[in-house]
Write a protein that holds these residues in place. Structure first.
Motif, PDB file in Angstrom:
ATOM      1  N   SER A 124       0.957  -1.085   0.179  1.00 28.85           N
ATOM      2  CA  SER A 124      -0.369  -0.211  -0.348  1.00 28.85           C
ATOM      3  C   SER A 124       0.758   0.932   0.259  1.00 28.85           C
ATOM      4  CB  SER A 124      -0.697  -0.205   0.913  1.00 28.85           C
ATOM      5  OG  SER A 124      -0.180  -0.071   2.573  1.00 28.85           O
ATOM      6  N   LYS A 125       2.141   1.218   0.549  1.00 26.88           N
ATOM      7  CA  LYS A 125       2.960   2.288   1.251  1.00 26.88           C
ATOM      8  C   LYS A 125       3.853   2.412  -0.477  1.00 26.88           C
ATOM      9  CE  LYS A 125       3.043   2.540   5.971  1.00 26.88           C
ATOM     10  NZ  LYS A 125       4.089   2.759   7.259  1.00 26.88           N
ATOM     11  N   PHE A 126       4.174   1.549  -0.705  1.00 28.84           N
ATOM     12  CA  PHE A 126       4.699   1.315  -2.596  1.00 28.84           C
ATOM     13  C   PHE A 126       4.213   2.102  -3.491  1.00 28.84           C
ATOM     14  CE2 PHE A 126       4.529  -1.181  -6.711  1.00 28.84           C
ATOM     15  CZ  PHE A 126       5.725  -0.623  -7.005  1.00 28.84           C
ATOM     16  N   LEU A 127       2.212   2.246  -3.680  1.00 25.72           N
ATOM     17  CA  LEU A 127       1.383   2.349  -4.509  1.00 25.72           C
ATOM     18  C   LEU A 127       1.697   3.894  -3.897  1.00 25.72           C
ATOM     19  CD1 LEU A 127      -1.025  -0.289  -4.329  1.00 25.72           C
ATOM     20  CD2 LEU A 127       0.034   0.056  -6.248  1.00 25.72           C
ATOM     21  N   SER A 128       1.447   4.829  -2.826  1.00 28.01           N
ATOM     22  CA  SER A 128       0.890   5.984  -2.178  1.00 28.01           C
ATOM     23  C   SER A 128       2.354   6.514  -2.996  1.00 28.01           C
ATOM     24  CB  SER A 128       0.507   5.868  -1.208  1.00 28.01           C
ATOM     25  OG  SER A 128      -0.676   5.323  -0.926  1.00 28.01           O
ATOM     26  N   ALA A 129       3.929   6.292  -2.932  1.00 26.46           N
ATOM     27  CA  ALA A 129       4.476   6.473  -2.823  1.00 26.46           C
ATOM     28  C   ALA A 129       5.194   6.624  -4.952  1.00 26.46           C
ATOM     29  CB  ALA A 129       5.960   5.780  -2.547  1.00 26.46           C
ATOM     30  N   TYR A 130       4.099   5.316  -5.495  1.00 28.70           N
ATOM     31  CA  TYR A 130       4.638   5.540  -6.599  1.00 28.70           C
ATOM     32  C   TYR A 130       3.653   6.404  -7.793  1.00 28.70           C
ATOM     33  CZ  TYR A 130       2.838   3.675 -11.425  1.00 28.70           C
ATOM     34  OH  TYR A 130       2.845   3.551 -13.032  1.00 28.70           O
ATOM     35  N   GLY A 131       2.476   6.080  -7.083  1.00 27.79           N
ATOM     36  CA  GLY A 131       1.338   7.092  -7.511  1.00 27.79           C
ATOM     37  C   GLY A 131       1.861   9.190  -7.532  1.00 27.79           C
ATOM     38  N   LEU A 132       2.755   9.487  -6.054  1.00 29.82           N
ATOM     39  CA  LEU A 132       2.790  10.765  -6.230  1.00 29.82           C
ATOM     40  C   LEU A 132       3.652  10.963  -6.801  1.00 29.82           C
ATOM     41  CD1 LEU A 132       2.449  13.299  -5.079  1.00 29.82           C
ATOM     42  CD2 LEU A 132       4.262  12.319  -3.286  1.00 29.82           C
ATOM     43  N   LEU A 133       4.291  10.376  -7.839  1.00 31.68           N
ATOM     44  CA  LEU A 133       5.929   9.651  -7.970  1.00 31.68           C
ATOM     45  C   LEU A 133       4.980  10.358  -9.846  1.00 31.68           C
ATOM     46  CD1 LEU A 133       8.767  10.466  -9.037  1.00 31.68           C
ATOM     47  CD2 LEU A 133       9.108   7.689  -9.634  1.00 31.68           C
ATOM     48  N   ALA A 134       4.246   9.430 -10.536  1.00 33.07           N
ATOM     49  CA  ALA A 134       3.871   9.953 -11.374  1.00 33.07           C
ATOM     50  C   ALA A 134       3.283  10.654 -11.609  1.00 33.07           C
ATOM     51  CB  ALA A 134       2.873   8.032 -11.402  1.00 33.07           C
ATOM     52  N   VAL A 135       1.748  11.289 -11.001  1.00 36.93           N
ATOM     53  CA  VAL A 135       1.074  12.217 -10.424  1.00 36.93           C
ATOM     54  C   VAL A 135       2.018  13.373 -11.418  1.00 36.93           C
ATOM     55  CG1 VAL A 135      -0.213  14.052  -9.681  1.00 36.93           C
ATOM     56  CG2 VAL A 135      -0.969  11.568  -9.738  1.00 36.93           C
ATOM     57  N   ILE A 136       3.452  13.597 -10.509  1.00 38.94           N
ATOM     58  CA  ILE A 136       4.067  14.517 -10.932  1.00 38.94           C
ATOM     59  C   ILE A 136       4.772  14.242 -11.924  1.00 38.94           C
ATOM     60  CG2 ILE A 136       6.379  15.489 -10.051  1.00 38.94           C
ATOM     61  CD1 ILE A 136       5.509  14.876  -6.968  1.00 38.94           C
ATOM     62  N   MET A 137       5.045  13.246 -12.534  1.00 41.09           N
ATOM     63  CA  MET A 137       5.557  13.237 -13.737  1.00 41.09           C
ATOM     64  C   MET A 137       4.653  13.685 -14.988  1.00 41.09           C
ATOM     65  SD  MET A 137       8.142  10.057 -13.019  1.00 41.09           S
ATOM     66  CE  MET A 137       8.639  10.057 -14.735  1.00 41.09           C
ATOM     67  N   TYR A 138       3.346  13.557 -15.128  1.00 37.77           N
ATOM     68  CA  TYR A 138       2.483  13.019 -16.101  1.00 37.77           C
ATOM     69  C   TYR A 138       2.345  14.802 -16.171  1.00 37.77           C
ATOM     70  CZ  TYR A 138       1.487   8.924 -18.605  1.00 37.77           C
ATOM     71  OH  TYR A 138       1.351   7.958 -19.326  1.00 37.77           O
ATOM     72  N   LEU A 139       1.834  15.904 -15.024  1.00 40.84           N
ATOM     73  CA  LEU A 139       1.676  16.677 -15.075  1.00 40.84           C
ATOM     74  C   LEU A 139       3.305  17.435 -15.520  1.00 40.84           C
ATOM     75  CD1 LEU A 139       0.448  19.278 -13.662  1.00 40.84           C
ATOM     76  CD2 LEU A 139       1.870  19.353 -11.429  1.00 40.84           C
ATOM     77  N   THR A 140       4.195  17.148 -15.545  1.00 42.25           N
ATOM     78  CA  THR A 140       5.265  17.745 -16.762  1.00 42.25           C
ATOM     79  C   THR A 140       4.731  17.804 -17.473  1.00 42.25           C
ATOM     80  OG1 THR A 140       6.487  15.674 -16.226  1.00 42.25           O
ATOM     81  CG2 THR A 140       6.988  18.136 -14.610  1.00 42.25           C
ATOM     82  N   ALA A 141       4.375  16.292 -17.812  1.00 38.98           N
ATOM     83  CA  ALA A 141       4.585  16.383 -18.900  1.00 38.98           C
ATOM     84  C   ALA A 141       3.172  16.413 -20.011  1.00 38.98           C
ATOM     85  CB  ALA A 141       4.169  14.005 -19.516  1.00 38.98           C
TER      86      ALA A 141
END
Length: 282
Positions: free
Chosen positions: A214-231
């Motif tokens: 569950s914590k892996f999903l949250s950390a990865y989800g936050l990273l993906a949101v930031i990265m996709y926001l830049t894209a």
């Protein structure tokens, strides 16, 4: 005592319908559609054939009670197949008439075969969507991760990324500026991680992670949101601004911009669900 090989259930009959519809879709077009090999024709036939084969496998395993002998999580595998199949058939239902019916003037027999394949593709899409609706977890139900909203969103994220890869690679449209190469890196990294989550869940390997899932999903989800926001910001700027624009097929570039924004929203919703899973449950 009578032996019932096919129990009566909504899910069973929906799967049988999906098998019949997909089989008919690719059989009809293969016999009388007069399609040339390559490009979108192969994509549509692959979508129908892949969906047919995987659903038939699910049917055979369940009716022969072989779930315990299959090295995958059976609470996750069937709905993952159904979700991918619904997206594949949906894409084929849109692509096939656009490329092979609109502005096309084949013989009447060929046109009839193509129309029939389109109709059965649409019916298969509806059948798979119904299967996903019947299989997904209900509120309060203990179920596999792929039956939950975040699990289904992982499937959608990977599928959208695959469409993006197709659009940016023919012709290559990300190699004339470092910012666009970064966007491509975002698509690749997030696709790999989302697909890894799907594979871990279907393969029942989430316990192999060094941190709680569950914590892996949250950390990865936050990273993906930031990265996709830049894209989401960089792609339209460096593709459509006059200073950076390179002449080419603008339809593909616009489609990539829309799909990038769509995936950003999917990752944002995914993060909200994952954060709720960690913090509210705790």
């Amino acid at each position: 005592m009578p032996v019932t090989w096919f129990p009566t259930s909504q899910l069973l009959w929906v799967r049988i319908a999906a098998v019949l519809f997909t089989c008919t879709a690719f059989s009809v077009v293969a016999n009388g559609g007069n399609l040339s090999h390559g490009g979108m024709a192969d994509w549509c036939i692959f979508s129908w054939a892949f969906s047919f084969a995987c659903t038939l496998l699910v049917l055979l395993v369940e009716q022969c009670s072989l779930q315990s002998r299959i090295p995958v999580s059976w609470s996750n595998f069937p709905i993952t197949v159904a979700c991918y199949a619904s997206l594949l058939c949906l894409s084929a239902s849109i692509i096939f008439p656009v490329f092979f019916l609109k502005d096309q003037y084949p013989s009447q027999e060929t046109r009839d075969h193509r129309i029939a394949s389109t109709v059965f593709s649409c019916l298969a899409t509806v059948a798979y969507m119904v299967e996903v609706s019947l299989s997904k977890a209900r509120p309060g139900e203990v179920a596999g991760y792929m039956k939950t909203a975040p699990g289904l969103m992982k499937v959608c994220q990977t599928f959208v990324a695959c469409i993006i890869f197709i659009l940016v690679s023919d012709p290559v449209s990300y190699d004339h500026h470092p910012a666009l190469k970064w966007c491509m890196a975002v698509y690749c990294i997030c696709f790999i991680l989302s697909m890894a989550v799907v594979v871990l869940c279907v393969g029942e390997c989430t316990g192999c992670l060094p941190v709680p899932f569950s914590k892996f999903l949250s950390a990865y989800g936050l990273l993906a949101v930031i990265m996709y926001l830049t894209a989401t910001i960089l792609w339209p700027i460096f593709q459509f601004d006059k200073k950076y624009r390179r002449w080419g097929d603008q339809k593909n570039l616009i489609a990539v911009a829309v799909l990038t924004a769509l995936n950003f929203l999917l990752y944002l919703a995914d993060l909200a669900y994952s954060a709720r899973l960690v913090f509210v449950s705790a």
